[in-house]
Design a protein around this motif. Structure first.
Motif: not given
Length: 81
Positions: A16, A53-57, A59
């Motif tokens: 993130m 972790y999901g890919s959207n998390a 950075y």
């Protein structure tokens, strides 16, 4: 968890854009989606542990040599929940 075998590398991962974790990063499939598994090594007085972790998390992922990642894990001092 099923390992896809497409990515496995020692790395420092930024989550993130403000949190970091260091360990052996592997791409896995679970719950019908792709996840990033981070196996953080045992360092100092802390046992090793695993986080997903999901890919959207994610950075950034910075692949590095194992010794550097282990030292980063020691300095980051991320602890299991």
């Amino acid at each position: 968890m099923e390992t896809n075998g497409t990515f496995e590398q020692w790395a420092i991962v930024e989550i993130m854009g403000y949190d970091q974790i260091a360990g052996l990063v592997t791409e896995v499939a679970a719950f019908g989606v792709g996840l990033m598994r981070v196996d953080v090594p045992a360092v100092n007085d802390r046992p090793g542990f695993t986080r997903y972790y999901g890919s959207n998390a994610i950075y950034a992922i910075t692949p590095m040599a194992e010794a550097i990642v282990i030292e980063a894990a020691r300095q980051l001092d991320v602890r299991p929940v």
